[in-house]
Scaffold this motif. Sequence first.
Motif, PDB file in Angstrom:
ATOM      1  N   ALA A   9       0.693  -1.358   0.085  1.00  0.00           N
ATOM      2  CA  ALA A   9      -0.119  -0.024  -0.067  1.00  0.00           C
ATOM      3  C   ALA A   9       0.923   1.171   0.019  1.00  0.00           C
ATOM      4  CB  ALA A   9      -0.942  -0.190   1.228  1.00  0.00           C
ATOM      5  N   GLY A  10       2.047   1.143  -0.298  1.00  0.00           N
ATOM      6  CA  GLY A  10       2.925   2.135  -0.232  1.00  0.00           C
ATOM      7  C   GLY A  10       3.407   2.737  -1.334  1.00  0.00           C
ATOM      8  N   THR A  35       2.181   4.099   7.006  1.00  0.00           N
ATOM      9  CA  THR A  35       2.589   5.248   6.048  1.00  0.00           C
ATOM     10  C   THR A  35       2.021   4.975   4.440  1.00  0.00           C
ATOM     11  OG1 THR A  35       4.600   4.144   4.999  1.00  0.00           O
ATOM     12  CG2 THR A  35       4.543   5.607   7.038  1.00  0.00           C
ATOM     13  N   GLY A  36       1.275   3.743   4.380  1.00  0.00           N
ATOM     14  CA  GLY A  36       0.638   3.581   3.207  1.00  0.00           C
ATOM     15  C   GLY A  36      -0.884   3.854   3.094  1.00  0.00           C
ATOM     16  N   LEU A  50      -2.152  -5.857   8.264  1.00  0.00           N
ATOM     17  CA  LEU A  50      -1.495  -6.584   9.138  1.00  0.00           C
ATOM     18  C   LEU A  50      -0.251  -6.002   9.334  1.00  0.00           C
ATOM     19  CD1 LEU A  50      -2.512 -10.224   8.151  1.00  0.00           C
ATOM     20  CD2 LEU A  50      -3.062  -9.138  10.199  1.00  0.00           C
ATOM     21  N   ASP A  51       0.388  -6.205  10.522  1.00  0.00           N
ATOM     22  CA  ASP A  51       1.651  -5.807  10.691  1.00  0.00           C
ATOM     23  C   ASP A  51       2.723  -7.021  10.393  1.00  0.00           C
ATOM     24  OD1 ASP A  51       4.445  -5.413  11.966  1.00  0.00           O
ATOM     25  OD2 ASP A  51       3.711  -4.102  13.424  1.00  0.00           O
ATOM     26  N   ARG A  53       5.211  -8.007  11.543  1.00  0.00           N
ATOM     27  CA  ARG A  53       5.992  -8.704  12.960  1.00  0.00           C
ATOM     28  C   ARG A  53       4.890  -9.768  13.626  1.00  0.00           C
ATOM     29  NH1 ARG A  53       7.548  -3.528  15.621  1.00  0.00           N
ATOM     30  NH2 ARG A  53       5.585  -2.864  14.595  1.00  0.00           N
ATOM     31  N   ALA A  73       7.924  -3.805   3.209  1.00  0.00           N
ATOM     32  CA  ALA A  73       7.328  -3.009   4.487  1.00  0.00           C
ATOM     33  C   ALA A  73       8.507  -2.847   5.277  1.00  0.00           C
ATOM     34  CB  ALA A  73       6.139  -4.011   4.876  1.00  0.00           C
ATOM     35  N   ALA A  74       8.648  -1.627   5.549  1.00  0.00           N
ATOM     36  CA  ALA A  74       9.663  -1.191   6.450  1.00  0.00           C
ATOM     37  C   ALA A  74       9.357   0.409   7.208  1.00  0.00           C
ATOM     38  CB  ALA A  74      10.976  -0.916   5.338  1.00  0.00           C
ATOM     39  N   VAL A  91      10.900  -3.072  13.502  1.00  0.00           N
ATOM     40  CA  VAL A  91      10.002  -3.306  11.818  1.00  0.00           C
ATOM     41  C   VAL A  91      11.162  -3.793  11.064  1.00  0.00           C
ATOM     42  CG1 VAL A  91       9.036  -2.260  10.295  1.00  0.00           C
ATOM     43  CG2 VAL A  91       8.803  -1.333  12.547  1.00  0.00           C
ATOM     44  N   SER A 116      18.706  -0.707   0.565  1.00  0.00           N
ATOM     45  CA  SER A 116      19.056   0.599   0.197  1.00  0.00           C
ATOM     46  C   SER A 116      20.361   1.101   0.364  1.00  0.00           C
ATOM     47  CB  SER A 116      18.386   1.479   1.520  1.00  0.00           C
ATOM     48  OG  SER A 116      18.688   2.856   1.593  1.00  0.00           O
ATOM     49  N   TYR A 140      18.842   3.501  10.184  1.00  0.00           N
ATOM     50  CA  TYR A 140      18.056   3.102   9.104  1.00  0.00           C
ATOM     51  C   TYR A 140      18.891   2.103   8.105  1.00  0.00           C
ATOM     52  CZ  TYR A 140      15.667   2.958   4.502  1.00  0.00           C
ATOM     53  OH  TYR A 140      15.114   2.554   3.225  1.00  0.00           O
ATOM     54  N   LYS A 144      18.790  -2.069   7.544  1.00  0.00           N
ATOM     55  CA  LYS A 144      18.861  -2.591   6.216  1.00  0.00           C
ATOM     56  C   LYS A 144      19.771  -3.599   5.992  1.00  0.00           C
ATOM     57  CE  LYS A 144      14.862  -0.913   4.343  1.00  0.00           C
ATOM     58  NZ  LYS A 144      13.909  -1.653   3.978  1.00  0.00           N
ATOM     59  N   VAL A 170      14.434   6.752  -4.873  1.00  0.00           N
ATOM     60  CA  VAL A 170      13.346   6.471  -5.924  1.00  0.00           C
ATOM     61  C   VAL A 170      12.281   7.646  -6.041  1.00  0.00           C
ATOM     62  CG1 VAL A 170      11.682   4.887  -6.536  1.00  0.00           C
ATOM     63  CG2 VAL A 170      13.522   4.134  -5.245  1.00  0.00           C
ATOM     64  N   GLN A 175       4.243   8.960  -4.607  1.00  0.00           N
ATOM     65  CA  GLN A 175       5.384   9.093  -3.190  1.00  0.00           C
ATOM     66  C   GLN A 175       4.442  10.275  -2.320  1.00  0.00           C
ATOM     67  OE1 GLN A 175       9.320  10.316  -4.495  1.00  0.00           O
ATOM     68  NE2 GLN A 175      10.017   9.240  -2.604  1.00  0.00           N
TER      69      GLN A 175
HETATM   70  N1  LIG Z   1      11.541   5.404  -1.761  1.00  0.00           N
HETATM   71  C1  LIG Z   1      13.089   5.594  -1.840  1.00  0.00           C
HETATM   72  O1  LIG Z   1      13.688   6.214  -2.191  1.00  0.00           O
HETATM   73  C2  LIG Z   1      13.598   4.118  -1.164  1.00  0.00           C
HETATM   74  C3  LIG Z   1      15.007   4.012  -1.191  1.00  0.00           C
HETATM   75  C4  LIG Z   1      15.663   2.984  -0.818  1.00  0.00           C
HETATM   76  C5  LIG Z   1      14.990   1.869  -0.150  1.00  0.00           C
HETATM   77  N2  LIG Z   1      13.263   1.835  -0.154  1.00  0.00           N
HETATM   78  C6  LIG Z   1      12.872   0.889   0.414  1.00  0.00           C
HETATM   79  O2  LIG Z   1      11.760   0.632  -0.284  1.00  0.00           O
HETATM   80  C7  LIG Z   1      10.624   0.030   0.391  1.00  0.00           C
HETATM   81  C8  LIG Z   1       9.206   0.516   0.210  1.00  0.00           C
HETATM   82  O3  LIG Z   1       9.512   1.968   0.223  1.00  0.00           O
HETATM   83  P1  LIG Z   1       8.362   3.245  -0.062  1.00  0.00           P
HETATM   84  O4  LIG Z   1       9.498   4.362  -0.478  1.00  0.00           O
HETATM   85  O5  LIG Z   1       7.475   2.672  -0.805  1.00  0.00           O
HETATM   86  O6  LIG Z   1       7.901   3.820   1.359  1.00  0.00           O
HETATM   87  P2  LIG Z   1       6.357   3.770   1.778  1.00  0.00           P
HETATM   88  O7  LIG Z   1       6.344   4.350   3.194  1.00  0.00           O
HETATM   89  O8  LIG Z   1       5.513   4.425   0.808  1.00  0.00           O
HETATM   90  O9  LIG Z   1       6.117   2.077   1.958  1.00  0.00           O
HETATM   91  C9  LIG Z   1       6.394   1.319   3.226  1.00  0.00           C
HETATM   92  C10 LIG Z   1       5.037   0.351   3.228  1.00  0.00           C
HETATM   93  O10 LIG Z   1       5.302  -0.435   4.356  1.00  0.00           O
HETATM   94  C11 LIG Z   1       4.205  -0.239   5.241  1.00  0.00           C
HETATM   95  N3  LIG Z   1       4.622  -0.907   6.521  1.00  0.00           N
HETATM   96  C12 LIG Z   1       5.415  -0.248   7.461  1.00  0.00           C
HETATM   97  N4  LIG Z   1       5.591  -0.756   8.517  1.00  0.00           N
HETATM   98  C13 LIG Z   1       4.997  -1.918   8.318  1.00  0.00           C
HETATM   99  C14 LIG Z   1       4.791  -3.344   9.085  1.00  0.00           C
HETATM  100  N5  LIG Z   1       5.290  -3.281  10.350  1.00  0.00           N
HETATM  101  N6  LIG Z   1       3.815  -4.213   8.748  1.00  0.00           N
HETATM  102  C15 LIG Z   1       3.223  -4.038   7.684  1.00  0.00           C
HETATM  103  N7  LIG Z   1       3.374  -3.069   6.651  1.00  0.00           N
HETATM  104  C16 LIG Z   1       4.009  -1.867   7.156  1.00  0.00           C
HETATM  105  C17 LIG Z   1       3.535   0.842   5.075  1.00  0.00           C
HETATM  106  O11 LIG Z   1       2.262   1.281   5.561  1.00  0.00           O
HETATM  107  C18 LIG Z   1       3.811   1.435   3.726  1.00  0.00           C
HETATM  108  O12 LIG Z   1       2.660   0.904   2.872  1.00  0.00           O
HETATM  109  C19 LIG Z   1      10.987   0.296   1.797  1.00  0.00           C
HETATM  110  O13 LIG Z   1      11.427  -0.916   2.600  1.00  0.00           O
HETATM  111  C20 LIG Z   1      12.190   1.191   1.910  1.00  0.00           C
HETATM  112  O14 LIG Z   1      12.881   1.199   3.099  1.00  0.00           O
HETATM  113  C21 LIG Z   1      12.841   3.035  -0.596  1.00  0.00           C
END
Ligand SMILES: NC(=O)c1ccc[n+]([C@@H]2O[C@H](COP(=O)([O-])OP(=O)(O)OC[C@H]3O[C@@H](n4cnc5c(N)ncnc54)[C@H](O)[C@@H]3O)[C@@H](O)[C@H]2O)c1
Length: 313
Positions: A9-10, A35-36, A50-51, A53, A73-74, A91, A116, A140, A144, A170, A175
């Motif tokens: 959902a992110g 955050t999604g 769901l989380d 974990r 998820a992160a 997380v 990352s 962070y 990772k 990214v 975003q």
């Molecule tokens: N955006 C970037 O530039 C970038 C760069 C390097 C790595 N990443 C990695 O890519 C992945 C996606 O990042 P993004 O930019 O889409 O961020 P985002 O915050 O949009 O997506 C993360 C998603 O994970 C969900 N989430 C967080 N904790 C959770 C949990 N405990 N259980 C279930 N869901 C959970 C959030 O609700 C969200 O939908 C992440 O792992 C991030 O670390 C992103």
Amino acid sequence: MRIVVTGGAGFIGGNLVHAMLGGGADITVIDDLSTGSMDNVHPATTFRRLDVRTPEAAEAIVAARPDAIVHLAAQVSVAASIQDPAFDHSVNVDGTRAVAEAAVAAGARRLLFASSAAVYGEPHELPLTEESPTAPVVPYGVSKLEAEGVLSEILRPAGVDFAALRFSNVYGPRQRAEGEGGVVAEFASRMTAGVNPVIFGSGRQTRDFIYVADVVNAIATALGADTALAAPGPNGPAYNVSTGVETSVNMLAEGLRIALRFPGVIEGAEARDGDVEASVLSPEKADATFGWRAAVELQGGLAATAAWFAQQR
Ligand SMILES: NC(=O)c1ccc[n+]([C@@H]2O[C@H](COP(=O)([O-])OP(=O)(O)OC[C@H]3O[C@@H](n4cnc5c(N)ncnc54)[C@H](O)[C@@H]3O)[C@@H](O)[C@H]2O)c1
């Protein structure tokens, strides 16, 4: 192909799921919506709030009987990781352990993990390759890197193939601009609101900005790869997902100004402490191993991103 996408959902997950459904994949999304957003969840997916974990998430993964898992998820905020490293670790490391264990229990063939560029820390040589030293400077990046190790520990003995895809910066549609959105989302949302964007420092600092569709394509290509991705050795499963091109923050702001026909000015402010001056990651290994390369030019990616932000208003 049956796929579980955690974090679906992110920003990146939402783009991935929409693209993969077009290719006929059967997708289960597991996301706690911290955050999604449900706006990013395609109605044709099975969605479980769901989380990762929790035991319920592990049960949902096993019940989905996935061929592959994409673990996105992160806890994604560098600032939040400094404020609360224990939560970040919980997380990003414990969550990854739980997903890896569920992957084994589910009989999945492959797991792709969103790592990352933060695992490298302060670069001493450019471009960064997977052989470059890993010395993360923020919690962070530490979490990772530790999560990459957890995957090796759990998945190697179980014979589940895996890769740690080390994304650079990214950007693209979906975003978030608030909170920890990247600089592109920040500038685009300010410009579409008629507010001048602010560049910290000279603006000559560079990053490897990659358009989200290229990242989605890297994930899809790695999912379908015929070769094993987790070669032996500590760098075996690590792959930079990047353009190999350095882009300055000034170039970004100017590109968005053109794409949005922004009439205001780009303001300057004092440099922030701890910002890396230059960063770029070589994508050669991903190309050589599973035949992926970024294809979207900066101005094209910025134009598509600008159009999406303009539409949100
Ligand atoms: N955006 C970037 O530039 C970038 C760069 C390097 C790595 N990443 C990695 O890519 C992945 C996606 O990042 P993004 O930019 O889409 O961020 P985002 O915050 O949009 O997506 C993360 C998603 O994970 C969900 N989430 C967080 N904790 C959770 C949990 N405990 N259980 C279930 N869901 C959970 C959030 O609700 C969200 O939908 C992440 O792992 C991030 O670390 C992103």
